[in-house]
Design a protein around this motif. Structure first.
Motif, PDB file in Angstrom:
ATOM      1  N   GLY A 259       0.624  -1.355  -0.098  1.00  0.00           N
ATOM      2  CA  GLY A 259       0.157   0.155   0.063  1.00  0.00           C
ATOM      3  C   GLY A 259       0.787   1.242   0.054  1.00  0.00           C
ATOM      4  N   HIS A 260       2.120   1.157   0.315  1.00  0.00           N
ATOM      5  CA  HIS A 260       2.769   2.466   0.672  1.00  0.00           C
ATOM      6  C   HIS A 260       4.430   2.227   0.076  1.00  0.00           C
ATOM      7  CE1 HIS A 260       2.960   6.392   3.148  1.00  0.00           C
ATOM      8  NE2 HIS A 260       3.171   6.574   1.891  1.00  0.00           N
ATOM      9  N   ILE A 261       4.773   2.982  -0.610  1.00  0.00           N
ATOM     10  CA  ILE A 261       6.438   2.853  -1.039  1.00  0.00           C
ATOM     11  C   ILE A 261       7.074   4.328  -1.130  1.00  0.00           C
ATOM     12  CG2 ILE A 261       7.881   2.027  -3.070  1.00  0.00           C
ATOM     13  CD1 ILE A 261       5.663   0.260  -4.040  1.00  0.00           C
ATOM     14  N   LEU A 262       8.191   3.912  -0.733  1.00  0.00           N
ATOM     15  CA  LEU A 262       9.308   5.189  -0.565  1.00  0.00           C
ATOM     16  C   LEU A 262      10.411   5.067  -1.633  1.00  0.00           C
ATOM     17  CD1 LEU A 262       9.999   7.847   0.478  1.00  0.00           C
ATOM     18  CD2 LEU A 262      11.012   6.687   2.393  1.00  0.00           C
ATOM     19  N   ASP A 263      10.421   5.902  -2.402  1.00  0.00           N
ATOM     20  CA  ASP A 263      11.613   5.980  -3.395  1.00  0.00           C
ATOM     21  C   ASP A 263      12.601   7.100  -2.966  1.00  0.00           C
ATOM     22  OD1 ASP A 263      13.589   5.972  -5.411  1.00  0.00           O
ATOM     23  OD2 ASP A 263      12.263   6.481  -6.817  1.00  0.00           O
ATOM     24  N   LEU A 264      13.729   6.586  -2.240  1.00  0.00           N
ATOM     25  CA  LEU A 264      14.731   7.607  -1.666  1.00  0.00           C
ATOM     26  C   LEU A 264      15.841   8.181  -3.007  1.00  0.00           C
ATOM     27  CD1 LEU A 264      15.479   6.105   1.565  1.00  0.00           C
ATOM     28  CD2 LEU A 264      14.273   8.415   1.243  1.00  0.00           C
ATOM     29  N   GLY A 265      15.814   9.158  -3.343  1.00  0.00           N
ATOM     30  CA  GLY A 265      16.713   9.565  -4.520  1.00  0.00           C
ATOM     31  C   GLY A 265      15.938   9.351  -5.773  1.00  0.00           C
ATOM     32  N   ALA A 266      14.990  10.008  -5.881  1.00  0.00           N
ATOM     33  CA  ALA A 266      14.013   9.417  -6.995  1.00  0.00           C
ATOM     34  C   ALA A 266      14.670   9.868  -8.544  1.00  0.00           C
ATOM     35  CB  ALA A 266      12.862  10.133  -7.000  1.00  0.00           C
ATOM     36  N   GLY A 267      15.401  10.765  -8.425  1.00  0.00           N
ATOM     37  CA  GLY A 267      16.036  11.369  -9.777  1.00  0.00           C
ATOM     38  C   GLY A 267      15.117  11.680 -10.933  1.00  0.00           C
ATOM     39  N   SER A 268      15.137  10.862 -11.756  1.00  0.00           N
ATOM     40  CA  SER A 268      13.920  11.124 -12.938  1.00  0.00           C
ATOM     41  C   SER A 268      12.596  10.456 -12.628  1.00  0.00           C
ATOM     42  CB  SER A 268      14.548  10.300 -14.243  1.00  0.00           C
ATOM     43  OG  SER A 268      14.591   8.815 -14.071  1.00  0.00           O
ATOM     44  N   GLY A 269      12.574   9.820 -11.579  1.00  0.00           N
ATOM     45  CA  GLY A 269      11.349   8.986 -11.119  1.00  0.00           C
ATOM     46  C   GLY A 269      11.257   7.643 -11.956  1.00  0.00           C
ATOM     47  N   CYS A 270      12.096   7.095 -12.217  1.00  0.00           N
ATOM     48  CA  CYS A 270      12.267   5.594 -12.755  1.00  0.00           C
ATOM     49  C   CYS A 270      11.787   4.880 -11.734  1.00  0.00           C
ATOM     50  CB  CYS A 270      13.454   5.472 -13.467  1.00  0.00           C
ATOM     51  SG  CYS A 270      14.916   5.380 -12.457  1.00  0.00           S
ATOM     52  N   LEU A 271      12.302   4.687 -10.649  1.00  0.00           N
ATOM     53  CA  LEU A 271      12.097   3.406  -9.921  1.00  0.00           C
ATOM     54  C   LEU A 271      10.611   3.717  -9.005  1.00  0.00           C
ATOM     55  CD1 LEU A 271      15.503   3.096  -7.765  1.00  0.00           C
ATOM     56  CD2 LEU A 271      14.471   1.618  -9.554  1.00  0.00           C
ATOM     57  N   ALA A 272      10.133   5.135  -8.997  1.00  0.00           N
ATOM     58  CA  ALA A 272       8.899   5.378  -8.298  1.00  0.00           C
ATOM     59  C   ALA A 272       7.811   5.102  -9.208  1.00  0.00           C
ATOM     60  CB  ALA A 272       8.778   6.807  -8.210  1.00  0.00           C
ATOM     61  N   ILE A 273       8.034   5.269 -10.772  1.00  0.00           N
ATOM     62  CA  ILE A 273       7.049   4.979 -11.638  1.00  0.00           C
ATOM     63  C   ILE A 273       6.918   3.486 -12.117  1.00  0.00           C
ATOM     64  CG2 ILE A 273       6.563   5.139 -14.156  1.00  0.00           C
ATOM     65  CD1 ILE A 273       7.716   8.203 -13.867  1.00  0.00           C
TER      66      ILE A 273
ATOM     67  N   SER B  94      17.349  17.362  -4.969  1.00  0.00           N
ATOM     68  CA  SER B  94      17.555  18.190  -5.760  1.00  0.00           C
ATOM     69  C   SER B  94      16.170  18.456  -6.435  1.00  0.00           C
ATOM     70  CB  SER B  94      18.279  17.845  -6.965  1.00  0.00           C
ATOM     71  OG  SER B  94      18.246  18.254  -8.253  1.00  0.00           O
ATOM     72  N   SER B  95      15.526  19.809  -6.553  1.00  0.00           N
ATOM     73  CA  SER B  95      14.691  20.382  -6.866  1.00  0.00           C
ATOM     74  C   SER B  95      14.637  20.245  -8.555  1.00  0.00           C
ATOM     75  CB  SER B  95      14.323  21.856  -6.581  1.00  0.00           C
ATOM     76  OG  SER B  95      15.612  22.722  -7.022  1.00  0.00           O
ATOM     77  N   ASP B  96      15.920  20.266  -8.999  1.00  0.00           N
ATOM     78  CA  ASP B  96      15.904  20.186 -10.547  1.00  0.00           C
ATOM     79  C   ASP B  96      15.617  18.713 -11.017  1.00  0.00           C
ATOM     80  OD1 ASP B  96      16.806  22.696 -11.080  1.00  0.00           O
ATOM     81  OD2 ASP B  96      18.926  22.399 -10.865  1.00  0.00           O
ATOM     82  N   ALA B  97      16.062  17.741 -10.241  1.00  0.00           N
ATOM     83  CA  ALA B  97      15.852  16.420 -10.448  1.00  0.00           C
ATOM     84  C   ALA B  97      14.457  16.181 -10.478  1.00  0.00           C
ATOM     85  CB  ALA B  97      16.554  15.455  -9.544  1.00  0.00           C
ATOM     86  N   LEU B  98      13.614  16.615  -9.232  1.00  0.00           N
ATOM     87  CA  LEU B  98      12.170  16.283  -9.107  1.00  0.00           C
ATOM     88  C   LEU B  98      11.571  17.058 -10.277  1.00  0.00           C
ATOM     89  CD1 LEU B  98      12.098  16.946  -5.311  1.00  0.00           C
ATOM     90  CD2 LEU B  98      12.033  14.942  -6.559  1.00  0.00           C
ATOM     91  N   ALA B  99      11.965  18.185 -10.814  1.00  0.00           N
ATOM     92  CA  ALA B  99      11.176  18.709 -11.868  1.00  0.00           C
ATOM     93  C   ALA B  99      11.105  17.835 -13.072  1.00  0.00           C
ATOM     94  CB  ALA B  99      11.759  20.021 -12.363  1.00  0.00           C
ATOM     95  N   VAL B 100      12.097  16.996 -13.485  1.00  0.00           N
ATOM     96  CA  VAL B 100      12.233  15.881 -14.584  1.00  0.00           C
ATOM     97  C   VAL B 100      11.278  15.033 -13.919  1.00  0.00           C
ATOM     98  CG1 VAL B 100      13.661  14.262 -15.857  1.00  0.00           C
ATOM     99  CG2 VAL B 100      14.626  16.601 -15.126  1.00  0.00           C
TER     100      VAL B 100
END
Length: 415
Positions: A245-259, A276-282
């Motif tokens: 039900g709940h997953i945490l992705d630490l250091g998401a970068g491009s969001g690849c693992l989260a997606i 990084s706010s720049d990474a989170l924008a991606v």
């Protein structure tokens, strides 16, 4: 253009000399806007060339143009022709003195010289894939950002230039290419070689766990082997993917693992964090493109610091920075294009991994799992935490640099 070796003479120091037999030619070259190339085809069939329009002026002695040119031309091939074309057009644009011809006419003249070379040597997309792979190997490029060999890297760039999908049939690559298509391919090849930019940054596209993602230099190029275990649902530690039900992705970068995790565990909400706010924008862009903005929450945080990070999480996963100082100093040039903050992790490579291990137990239930990639820092990790019961996951790609540990074991090790 001259053929055969007799046009070159070797000097005592080994330099090859080409004699200008009519000095008025040198004077003419210096006064005109036209590029002047000296092309020599040797007896073994190799062609070499150099630009010599300004050579007499540069080597003049006492106001008299030199009658001899030290020939140090490079091999004549498609890549050198493209570099020369860009150089000459740039010089022509920057000229301050009036010219007899327009820039547009000069470009047509150069194209008339340049494109026949392309037509003669390379015709189909397959020609370019083979030729590009050969040049990449010749220049000793490094492949570690999606493709692990020169052929796949060349294929990626050719496919992008031709707007073809990854599953494009081979027959399409056998067709003749137009001038613009050839130019687009060569532009990508030239930047890959000269600037050592990985293909994913040139194409602004990466594939991860079967997912297409936008990438640029604000994020690492997705390549974590954790994708394999997301695809396996982390069995047997996770018995039912629908129960997550709940997953945490630490250091998401491009969001690849989260997606990838959101798609593999359809009932889960995912928190994707990065410092990084720049990474989170991606990452946000990719989350929106995959229609997952209702299930993936983007959080700016240094590891667990943000108040929005609230457990318990069934799975915590991540590809944190883990490259030690020695490895950072010796990395191939391709890695210099990636954000250093996403790679460098101090002297031993554990600057992020160690605090994650110490804190993660507070955000996991006993049977919850922490999954991290640590790369070449595994020996340092095992030396620092020799009694930690880490399970090193088998990977189809080889190696064992991804570990898994349960929340219960973490709380026992770090009470």
């Amino acid at each position: 253009m001259k053929s055969r070796d007799p046009y070159l003479r070797k000097r005592g120091d080994g330099a090859e000399i080409f004699a200008i037999r009519k000095p008025r030619h040198a004077d003419y070259w210096r006064k005109r806007a036209f590029p002047v190339l000296l092309v020599i085809r040797t007896s073994d069939g190799e062609a070499r060339w150099m630009e010599i329009r300004d050579y007499p002026k540069r080597e003049s002695d006492g106001g008299q143009a030199t009658k001899r040119i030290v020939f140090d031309g490079e091999r004549l091939d498609v890549m050198s022709a493209r570099r020369w074309r860009a150089h000459v057009l740039g010089n022509f644009t920057d000229r301050k003195e009036p010219s007899m011809i327009s820039q547009e006419k000069m470009q047509r003249i150069i194209n008339d010289m340049f494109y026949p070379l392309l037509e003669k040597e390379l015709i189909t997309a397959l020609d370019y894939i083979r030729w590009g792979a050969s040049r990449f190997n010749e220049m000793k490029l490094f492949f570690g950002h999606g493709a692990d060999n020169a052929v796949d890297e060349a294929l990626t760039l050719v496919r992008h230039a031709l707007y073809l999908p990854p599953d494009a049939p081979t027959e399409l690559f056998r067709g003749r290419l137009g001038w613009k298509e050839k130019g687009a391919i060569l532009e990508l090849f030239t930047r890959r070689i000269q600037e050592r930019i990985p293909a994913a940054y040139l194409t602004r596209e990466a594939w991860f766990a079967g997912i297409r993602l936008y990438v640029d230099e604000r994020v690492l190029i997705p390549r974590s082997p954790i994708a394999e275990w997301i695809g396996r649902g982390f069995a047997p530690w996770v018995e039912d993917p629908d129960s997550v039900g709940h997953i945490l992705d630490l250091g998401a970068g491009s969001g690849c693992l989260a997606i990838a995790a959101a798609l593999a565990f359809p009932e889960a909400r995912v928190d994707a964090t990065d410092i990084s706010s720049d990474a989170l924008a991606v990452a946000k862009r990719n989350v929106v493109e995959h229609g997952l903005q209702d299930r993936i929450r983007i959080i700016e945080s240094n590891l667990f610091a943000a108040t929005e990070i609230e457990g318990p999480y069934d799975i915590i996963l991540g590809n944190p920075p883990y490259v030690d100082a020695q490895e950072i100093a010796t990395m191939p040039p391709e890695y210099r294009h990636e954000p250093r903050i996403a790679l460098a992790a101090g002297k031993d490579g554990l600057a992020c991994v160690a605090p994650i291990l110490r804190e993660a137990g507070g955000f996991l239930p006993s049977k919850g799992i922490l999954v991290l990639e640590v790369g070449a820092s595994r020996p340092a990790l095992e030396k620092t935490f020799p009694n930690l019961p880490l399970t090193w996951l088998d990977l189809e790609s080889g190696g064992e640099n991804v570990f898994l540990i349960t929340g219960g074991d973490l709380r026992h090790a770090f009470p």
